[in-house]
Design an enzyme around this catalytic site. Structure first.
Site, PDB file in Angstrom:
ATOM      1  N   ARG A  38       0.807  -1.226   0.131  1.00 37.41           N
ATOM      2  CA  ARG A  38       0.033  -0.012  -0.038  1.00 37.41           C
ATOM      3  C   ARG A  38       1.016   0.956   0.039  1.00 37.41           C
ATOM      4  O   ARG A  38       2.013   1.132   0.340  1.00 37.41           O
ATOM      5  CB  ARG A  38      -0.899  -0.013   1.163  1.00 37.41           C
ATOM      6  N   SER A  40       0.904   4.255   1.630  1.00 39.98           N
ATOM      7  CA  SER A  40       1.141   5.010   2.843  1.00 39.98           C
ATOM      8  C   SER A  40       2.648   5.102   3.051  1.00 39.98           C
ATOM      9  O   SER A  40       3.541   4.369   2.776  1.00 39.98           O
ATOM     10  CB  SER A  40       0.271   4.582   4.110  1.00 39.98           C
ATOM     11  N   THR A 155      -7.448   7.919  19.351  1.00 46.58           N
ATOM     12  CA  THR A 155      -7.048   6.565  18.830  1.00 46.58           C
ATOM     13  C   THR A 155      -8.748   5.948  18.655  1.00 46.58           C
ATOM     14  O   THR A 155      -9.775   6.177  19.254  1.00 46.58           O
ATOM     15  CB  THR A 155      -6.686   5.626  20.106  1.00 46.58           C
ATOM     16  N   ARG A 160      -6.889  -0.087  22.599  1.00 51.81           N
ATOM     17  CA  ARG A 160      -6.337   1.025  23.204  1.00 51.81           C
ATOM     18  C   ARG A 160      -7.422   1.521  24.145  1.00 51.81           C
ATOM     19  O   ARG A 160      -7.057   2.079  25.295  1.00 51.81           O
ATOM     20  CB  ARG A 160      -5.662   1.997  22.221  1.00 51.81           C
ATOM     21  N   ARG A 177      -8.993   8.348  12.419  1.00 52.16           N
ATOM     22  CA  ARG A 177      -8.652   7.545  11.320  1.00 52.16           C
ATOM     23  C   ARG A 177      -7.700   8.169  10.440  1.00 52.16           C
ATOM     24  O   ARG A 177      -7.332   9.383  10.728  1.00 52.16           O
ATOM     25  CB  ARG A 177      -9.938   7.151  10.508  1.00 52.16           C
ATOM     26  N   GLY A 178      -6.976   7.330   9.606  1.00 50.09           N
ATOM     27  CA  GLY A 178      -6.155   8.158   8.667  1.00 50.09           C
ATOM     28  C   GLY A 178      -4.698   7.603   9.131  1.00 50.09           C
ATOM     29  O   GLY A 178      -4.599   6.939  10.024  1.00 50.09           O
ATOM     30  N   ASN A 179      -3.832   7.714   8.156  1.00 55.09           N
ATOM     31  CA  ASN A 179      -2.615   7.017   8.365  1.00 55.09           C
ATOM     32  C   ASN A 179      -1.746   7.781   9.512  1.00 55.09           C
ATOM     33  O   ASN A 179      -2.311   8.945   9.845  1.00 55.09           O
ATOM     34  CB  ASN A 179      -1.653   6.910   6.953  1.00 55.09           C
TER      35      ASN A 179
HETATM   36  N1  LIG Z   1      -3.218   0.093  12.861  1.00 51.03           N
HETATM   37  C1  LIG Z   1      -2.377   0.639  11.858  1.00 51.03           C
HETATM   38  C2  LIG Z   1      -1.142   0.139  12.029  1.00 51.03           C
HETATM   39  N2  LIG Z   1      -0.719  -1.053  11.590  1.00 51.03           N
HETATM   40  C3  LIG Z   1       0.550  -1.428  12.039  1.00 51.03           C
HETATM   41  C4  LIG Z   1       0.860  -0.134  12.698  1.00 51.03           C
HETATM   42  C5  LIG Z   1       2.203   0.171  13.513  1.00 51.03           C
HETATM   43  C6  LIG Z   1       3.230  -0.710  13.215  1.00 51.03           C
HETATM   44  C7  LIG Z   1       3.150  -2.182  13.616  1.00 51.03           C
HETATM   45  O1  LIG Z   1       2.791  -2.638  14.718  1.00 51.03           O
HETATM   46  O2  LIG Z   1       3.677  -3.152  12.959  1.00 51.03           O
HETATM   47  C8  LIG Z   1      -0.078   0.818  12.731  1.00 51.03           C
HETATM   48  C9  LIG Z   1      -0.077   2.106  13.359  1.00 51.03           C
HETATM   49  C10 LIG Z   1      -0.325   2.363  14.688  1.00 51.03           C
HETATM   50  O3  LIG Z   1      -0.930   1.413  15.291  1.00 51.03           O
HETATM   51  O4  LIG Z   1       0.035   3.384  15.333  1.00 51.03           O
END
Ligand SMILES: NCc1[nH]cc(CCC(=O)O)c1CC(=O)O
Length: 339
Positions: A38, A40, A155, A160, A177-179
């Site tokens: 992907r 991102s 979050t 969490r 949401r979002g990267n």
């Molecule tokens: N939820 C999306 C996601 N998938 C993996 C990671 C972080 C990297 C990982 O744990 O491999 C993240 C971002 C986050 O949770 O902050």
């Protein structure tokens, strides 16, 4: 689907390749490996890491990165509408299966745990695990216990949210949401969030580790299954790529991941399940698995910690213990919007 290509080693290999072409006519294809990801920033950094590792160990192979957008990246509403975590892997899976790419790099955390890998593909190797912790990002430099009551913490992860409620009930989780880059931008805009909870490893991968103000200990905030771990997926009949992937496998991470994902599979956990689990290899070589299933309000906490030599036995036993404690009831709660 949006494609872009990073030439990687192509340029400085061009001369070699030309020289070899006369003697290795017809073999140039077998020297090319295409990695799909992907697009991102975090995913691109992960794919680039794998490209560099493969190029280092296998100088005869030219590795390219091909990135594509996924429905999970494009849709910024509730992920349940898209049917869960597969939203970030579906397009890459398709590119792998139809032969557009040879290898996919995924965060294990984003690979659905309640069903097997897509038919025709195999999860072939796990890279050595990065930092597994979640962390607080607070623009003023505070640690989580220093946040004032009512502070809004961005979050959307139920895991969490539930553990926030368990340890810091005065904080207010606010969906986001979002990267990771766009989340940091929303935090910096300063209107909706006072702080964020994110994964340490993710921030490191996008070069934003300096934003971390408090890496939270794993006993307070047990990570997600597969946290900090990258997995390499390829077509199951592609032995050449499977062998290349296997050369990057870390056996210890493989074993820890098997324990965590066996547990997740038995619980049929998905991205709306408040499940946290961390397997760790003890100094004596045994494997430990600590897991929590928690109600969203943090008031019901099932907590299991067991040790065993075999990861499948361990994951199965921890899942069974959680089910005996009533996990089904916590996991079957209706989630907003999902079918
Ligand atoms: N939820 C999306 C996601 N998938 C993996 C990671 C972080 C990297 C990982 O744990 O491999 C993240 C971002 C986050 O949770 O902050």
């Amino acid at each position: 689907m949006v494609w872009s290509t990073t030439p990687g080693r192509l340029s400085h290999l061009a001369a070699d390749t030309r020289a070899q072409r006369s003697t290795l006519a017809g073999m140039s294809d077998s020297r090319l490996l295409r990695i799909g990801t992907r697009n991102s920033p975090m995913a691109l950094a992960q794919a680039e890491r794998v490209r560099a590792m493969l190029a280092d160990r296998h100088p005869d192979v030219t590795v390219e990165v091909r990135s594509m957008s996924t429905s999970g990246d494009r849709w910024l509403g509730d992920l349940a509408v898209l049917g869960g975590k597969g939203a970030f892997t579906k397009e890459v899976d398709a590119a792998l299966l139809n032969g557009d790419v040879d290898l996919a790099v995924h965060c294990v955390k984003d690979v659905p745990g309640d069903r097997p890998a897509p038919a025709g593909t195999v999860l072939a190797a796990y890279l050595a695990r990065d930092d597994v912790r979640d962390c607080l990002v607070h623009p003023g430099g505070l640690r989580i216990e220093q946040l004032p009551a009512g502070a809004r913490v961005g979050t959307s992860a139920v895991r969490r949210v539930a553990q926030l409620a368990l340890h810091w009930p005065d904080l207010v989780p606010v969906p986001i949401r979002g990267n990771a880059n766009s989340r940091l931008a929303k935090l910096d805009a300063g209107e909706a969030y006072d702080a964020l909870l994110l994964a340490v490893s993710g921030l490191q991968r996008i070069g934003q580790a300096d934003r971390i103000t408090h890496p939270i200990d794993v006993d307070s905030m047990i990570p997600a299954v597969g946290s900090g771990t990258l997995v390499l997926q390829c077509r199951d009949d592609d032995t050449r790529t499977r062998d290349l992937a296997a050369s990057l496998n870390d056996p210890r991470t493989w074993r820890e991941t098997m324990a965590e994902r066996t547990m997740l599979h038995i619980l049929q956990g998905n991205c709306h399940s408040p499940i946290a689990a961390l397997a760790r290899t003890e100094p004596d070589g045994r494997l430990g698995l600590r897991a929590r299933v928690i109600s969203l309000d943090g008031k019901t906490v099932l907590d299991v910690h067991e040790w065993a030599a075999d990861p499948i036995t361990l994951g199965t036993s921890v899942a069974a213990a959680l089910l005996r404690q009533g996990a089904r009831e916590l996991l079957d709660l209706p989630t907003h919007g999902s079918a």
